[in-house]
Design an enzyme around this catalytic site. Structure first.
Site, PDB file in Angstrom:
ATOM      1  N   HIS A 191     -10.681  -1.720   4.984  1.00  0.00           N
ATOM      2  CA  HIS A 191     -10.429  -1.186   6.325  1.00  0.00           C
ATOM      3  C   HIS A 191     -11.120   0.149   6.581  1.00  0.00           C
ATOM      4  CE1 HIS A 191      -7.787   0.801   3.604  1.00  0.00           C
ATOM      5  NE2 HIS A 191      -7.520   1.705   4.517  1.00  0.00           N
ATOM      6  N   ASP A 192     -11.755   0.739   5.575  1.00  0.00           N
ATOM      7  CA  ASP A 192     -12.480   2.000   5.761  1.00  0.00           C
ATOM      8  C   ASP A 192     -13.993   1.780   5.784  1.00  0.00           C
ATOM      9  OD1 ASP A 192     -10.100   3.461   5.622  1.00  0.00           O
ATOM     10  OD2 ASP A 192     -10.261   3.764   3.455  1.00  0.00           O
ATOM     11  N   ASP A 220       0.874  -1.173   0.000  1.00  0.00           N
ATOM     12  CA  ASP A 220       0.000   0.000   0.000  1.00  0.00           C
ATOM     13  C   ASP A 220       0.909   1.221   0.000  1.00  0.00           C
ATOM     14  OD1 ASP A 220      -2.121   1.783   0.484  1.00  0.00           O
ATOM     15  OD2 ASP A 220      -3.146   0.309   1.737  1.00  0.00           O
ATOM     16  N   ASP A 254      -2.941   4.721  -2.433  1.00  0.00           N
ATOM     17  CA  ASP A 254      -3.862   5.441  -1.564  1.00  0.00           C
ATOM     18  C   ASP A 254      -4.278   6.787  -2.173  1.00  0.00           C
ATOM     19  OD1 ASP A 254      -4.962   5.366   1.261  1.00  0.00           O
ATOM     20  OD2 ASP A 254      -3.937   7.300   1.317  1.00  0.00           O
ATOM     21  N   GLU A 278      -6.814   3.946  -5.570  1.00  0.00           N
ATOM     22  CA  GLU A 278      -8.013   4.198  -4.758  1.00  0.00           C
ATOM     23  C   GLU A 278      -8.624   5.516  -5.223  1.00  0.00           C
ATOM     24  OE1 GLU A 278      -9.429   4.794  -0.123  1.00  0.00           O
ATOM     25  OE2 GLU A 278      -7.624   5.746  -0.884  1.00  0.00           O
TER      26      GLU A 278
HETATM   27  O1  TEU Z   1      -8.795   6.503   2.272  1.00  0.00           O
HETATM   28  C1  TEU Z   1      -9.241   7.653   1.582  1.00  0.00           C
HETATM   29  C2  TEU Z   1     -10.448   8.265   2.074  1.00  0.00           C
HETATM   30  O2  TEU Z   1     -10.890   9.222   1.505  1.00  0.00           O
HETATM   31  C3  TEU Z   1     -11.051   7.680   3.272  1.00  0.00           C
HETATM   32  O3  TEU Z   1     -10.520   8.340   4.358  1.00  0.00           O
HETATM   33  C4  TEU Z   1     -12.499   7.754   3.209  1.00  0.00           C
HETATM   34  O4  TEU Z   1     -12.966   8.964   2.798  1.00  0.00           O
HETATM   35  C5  TEU Z   1     -13.051   7.506   4.519  1.00  0.00           C
HETATM   36  O5  TEU Z   1     -12.425   6.407   5.086  1.00  0.00           O
HETATM   37  C6  TEU Z   1     -14.502   7.192   4.394  1.00  0.00           C
HETATM   38  O6  TEU Z   1     -14.928   7.018   5.653  1.00  0.00           O
HETATM   39  C7  TEU Z   1      -7.462   6.219   2.302  1.00  0.00           C
HETATM   40  C8  TEU Z   1      -7.213   5.079   3.253  1.00  0.00           C
HETATM   41  O7  TEU Z   1      -7.863   3.930   2.776  1.00  0.00           O
HETATM   42  C9  TEU Z   1      -7.634   5.476   4.617  1.00  0.00           C
HETATM   43  O8  TEU Z   1      -7.530   4.445   5.549  1.00  0.00           O
HETATM   44  C10 TEU Z   1      -6.776   6.651   5.045  1.00  0.00           C
HETATM   45  O9  TEU Z   1      -7.232   7.141   6.265  1.00  0.00           O
HETATM   46  C11 TEU Z   1      -6.833   7.778   4.017  1.00  0.00           C
HETATM   47  O10 TEU Z   1      -6.677   7.327   2.689  1.00  0.00           O
HETATM   48  C12 TEU Z   1      -5.697   8.758   4.264  1.00  0.00           C
HETATM   49  O11 TEU Z   1      -4.494   8.163   3.915  1.00  0.00           O
END
Ligand code: TEU
Length: 553
Positions: free
Chosen positions: A319-320, A99, A200, A246
């Protein structure tokens, strides 16, 4: 037909290392913990592991705030552990996908430490600095994690941009030196033998902060193409890697731009339309609405039918995101049936399936009573902000139970023993108490478990190329409870049919009339499914895949 590539035929498993397996008893998962489980992945049949960030990080956002791209986070182990993981995985034919967070770094990264020292520091332009406007923030840009995206820095009297937390300053991609340094990181990891990258929020790197443009800035695709030339051009270099962006705001045109092979950018992108359908347009993700299945079908089918020049990712969880059985399914009476139904629906479609740790055993959302049990920065910032705005605690907690990122981050449930076998000490985030019933050990022993269902689906994709390269033909498109489609590849034809709800349904399918076809059930989530001539009876959340062979007269 689309060109054959390994990553189109692969199933990829996402690991959130912090919550996966703790090998040294400090309550935090680690790299050795991943290596210990390689034979589990081999058994399951996955081809590649995507590791959420493992680099040095102060963990403001659990590793998505990197302070050294060339070293490993202390809590996760050492570079030797990482090299060993890559080597051991390779022995088992499993690829490692890293990642990469290239939109921002940690504020503890040496580049930023330098950058904030003075306006003429040679790293100043690695980040986005602006003067105050009327003594305030340069503009109204908001952070994804609540509040302004601008942070004032006393030392030099300017603001820096942070689209995520204050400890995640955004890199300035307009600076060629930044782009060169990023390409070096790519090269370093390719030399280590990793075979892919998940990128990311890559859609943000072309940002134009002065015009409040974050995603899809005008130079975005130039920058990605440049990375392709400097490292991602895997075929050119003989390293056949996969790159996955992403991209929260990708529509079909944008996704095509990234993934059409002639554009030389990325292999595929994650877009989130299908998992955001419980959100209200223009509102925060916390303000949810019930899912409309027709809308979901519409979105899934649209990507299947219209995103044809590039390749799709297929996923429900990461994970989000909340856990799919809790999010769109039934995590009580029909947990097992609905978890299998979601798996069938997804793995039958065209694209590369991604499984997020725990999804394969049907793990569910978590409900901690108290906010102090939550760890996710997005959740904690939202809680604080909404408390200040006068929301009721009960309402805030309700949305946390539905949408908090910690729903997907509770430790992996391996056994029915203490802490679900994740750790021998106190886990960094509470284990879901349902680990006594839902865990890998018991599912390994049960042929009818969600886990065995995933294993069967993975091997089906290996055996039948129709699921990888076949045409996608939806049916029953207006049915409000059933999702169904054919996959057709040469003479091979398969029907995937899923009852999305807890009500019995009888469906008439022309192919089941018994005259010119032989229908064979390949996979099902009920052990005793039966079909009558011309009719298919679907019980709650019942889903199945049938092979349909024409009878040559
Ligand atoms: O996620 C991008 C992102 O925009 C997310 O934060 C999303 O909007 C949010 O989780 C929705 O609830 C990536 C990663 O997957 C995330 O874990 C990180 O926090 C983020 O980037 C910052 O690096």
């Amino acid at each position: 037909m689309s060109e054959r590539r390994w990553w189109k035929e692969a199933v990829i498993y996402q690991i959130y290392p912090r919550s996966f397996n703790d090998s040294d008893g400090d309550g935090i998962g680690d790299i050795k913990g991943v290596t210990e489980k390689l034979d589990y992945f081999k058994w399951l049949g996955v081809d590649a592991l995507w590791l959420s960030p493992v680099y040095k990080s102060p963990n403001d956002d659990n590793g998505y705030d990197i302070s050294d791209y060339y070293d490993i986070m202390d809590e996760f182990g050492t570079m030797e552990d990482m090299d060993n993981l890559i080597a051991e995985a390779k022995k088992r034919g499993i690829k490692i996908i890293m990642d990469m967070v290239f939109n921002h770094t940690s504020d503890e990264h040496p580049w930023f430490i330098e950058s904030r020292k003075s306006k003429n520091n040679k790293y100043r332009d690695y980040y986005v600095w602006r003067d105050p406007v009327d003594g305030k923030e340069p503009n109204d840009m908001g952070s994804v994690f609540s509040g302004s995206a601008w942070q004032f820095d006393e030392k030099t009297g300017q603001y820096y941009l942070h689209v995520f937390s204050k400890k995640q300053p955004d890199l300035n991609w307009e600076n060629e030196k930044v782009r060169k340094d990023i390409a070096k990181i790519v090269e370093f990891w390719l030399d280590k033998g990793v075979e892919g990258f998940r990128l990311d929020v890559i859609e943000n790197i072309g940002k134009i902060p002065d015009d409040m443009i974050v995603a899809n800035g005008p130079k975005l695709h130039d920058y990605i193409h440049e990375l392709y030339e400097k490292g991602f051009d895997s075929l050119g270099t003989g390293k056949d890697i996969v790159t996955i962006g992403e991209c929260w705001s990708a529509n079909i045109d944008i996704a095509t731009q990234y993934t059409a092979p002639e554009n030389e950018e990325l292999s595929m992108v994650f877009q989130f339309e299908h998992v955001s359908l419980d959100e209200q347009k223009g509102k925060a993700k916390w303000d949810t609405k019930p899912l409309d299945l027709l809308e979901l079908k519409n979105v899934l089918f649209k990507w299947q039918l219209e995103h044809t020049k590039g390749w799709n990712t297929l996923f429900w969880d990461n994970h989000d995101l909340p856990r799919i059985v809790s999010h769109y399914g039934n995590d009580t009476t029909y947990r097992v049936e609905s978890a299998k139904m979601f798996a069938t629906l997804l793995h039958g479609m065209k694209g590369t399936p991604f499984i997020y740790q725990g999804e394969e055993i049907g793990m569910t959302n978590i409900k901690f009573d108290d906010i102090s049990d939550y760890r996710d920065i997005e959740t904690l910032n939202m809680y604080k902000e909404r408390m200040e705005q006068g929301y009721e605690v009960e309402d805030i907690m309700k949305s946390i139970y539905i949408k908090s990122r910690d729903n997907g981050r509770t430790p992996m449930q391996w056994t029915s023993g203490k802490n679900g076998g994740f750790t021998t000490s106190n886990p960094w985030l509470g284990v879901n108490p349902n680990y006594r019933d839902i865990n890998v050990e018991s599912e390994l022993a049960d042929e009818n478990s969600v886990l065995h269902h995933y294993k069967k689906l993975i091997s089906l994709r290996k055996e039948e190329k129709a699921f990888v390269y076949g045409d996608f033909r939806p049916i029953l498109v207006d049915d409000k409870e059933i999702v169904a489609y054919y996959r057709v590849y040469g003479k091979d034809k398969f029907l995937v049919i899923c009852n999305f709800y807890g009500r019995d349904r009888i469906i008439e399918i022309a192919d089941f009339d018994g005259t010119n076809v032989n229908v064979t059930e390949i996979i099902s989530n009920y052990c005793d499914s039966s079909t009558e001539l011309g009719k298919l009876k679907l019980r709650p959340y019942e889903s199945a895949i049938y092979k349909i062979d024409s009878i040559v007269q």
